[in-house]
Design an enzyme around this catalytic site. Structure first.
Site, PDB file in Angstrom:
ATOM      1  N   GLY A  46       1.017  -1.276  -0.056  1.00 47.42           N
ATOM      2  CA  GLY A  46       0.201  -0.141  -0.231  1.00 47.42           C
ATOM      3  C   GLY A  46       0.624   1.507  -0.038  1.00 47.42           C
ATOM      4  N   CYS A  47       1.873   0.929   0.799  1.00 49.03           N
ATOM      5  CA  CYS A  47       2.699   2.791   0.849  1.00 49.03           C
ATOM      6  C   CYS A  47       3.691   2.715  -0.645  1.00 49.03           C
ATOM      7  CB  CYS A  47       4.091   2.295   1.735  1.00 49.03           C
ATOM      8  SG  CYS A  47       2.889   2.638   3.092  1.00 49.03           S
TER       9      CYS A  47
END
Length: 155
Positions: A46-47
């Protein structure tokens, strides 16, 4: 739980090491608008998506007068690996003490897979030229967030 920032608040000052170990201070950006985004960990799916989205849209944001700083609890060495692996162009700084994360309301209790845990709350704070909070967004999604910011800021 950390206090969440509101529009009009003074953005908490910070000086944190970047991926090269050089200090980056919010004060250096006085006179420019800055998007400060907080994410849990470098080199996670996600990051990575979020950092790549910011990198892909950096020219659009810069043309509109915005700089971008990503803040995570990671150490500079991990940030450097993240930057190189994903060819990131945004400024990444590390806050292992989590003091800046807490000052921005981006560290505290959150729900993760139905459980309450303490950790980094994915957040974005837009700081104006005077160092005041223009917008403060909490519990944002990694995917599609950059497009939403661009739309919300009228860029």
């Amino acid at each position: 739980m950390s206090e969440r920032l509101q529009p009009g608040d003074t953005a908490p000052a910070f000086t944190l090491p970047d991926a090269d170990g050089k200090d980056v201070s919010l004060e250096e950006y006085r006179g420019r608008k800055v998007i400060v985004y907080f994410y849990p960990a470098a080199l996670t799916p996600g990051c990575t998506k979020q950092a790549c989205d910011f990198t892909d849209n950096l020219h659009v944001l810069a043309d509109a007068g915005y700089d971008v700083i990503g803040v995570s609890p990671d150490k500079p060495e991990k940030l450097a690996k993240f930057r190189e692996k994903e060819d990131l162009k945004v400024t990444l700084v590390g806050d292992p003490s989590k003091e800046t994360l807490a000052a921005y309301g981006a560290f505290g209790e959150k729900k993760l897979y139905g459980k309450t845990v303490t950790g980094v709350i994915r957040s974005t704070v837009v700081v104006d030229e005077e160092g005041k909070v223009e917008r403060a967004l909490y519990n944002v999604k990694a995917t599609g967030h950059v497009a939403k910011i661009i739309k919300d800021l009228g860029i």
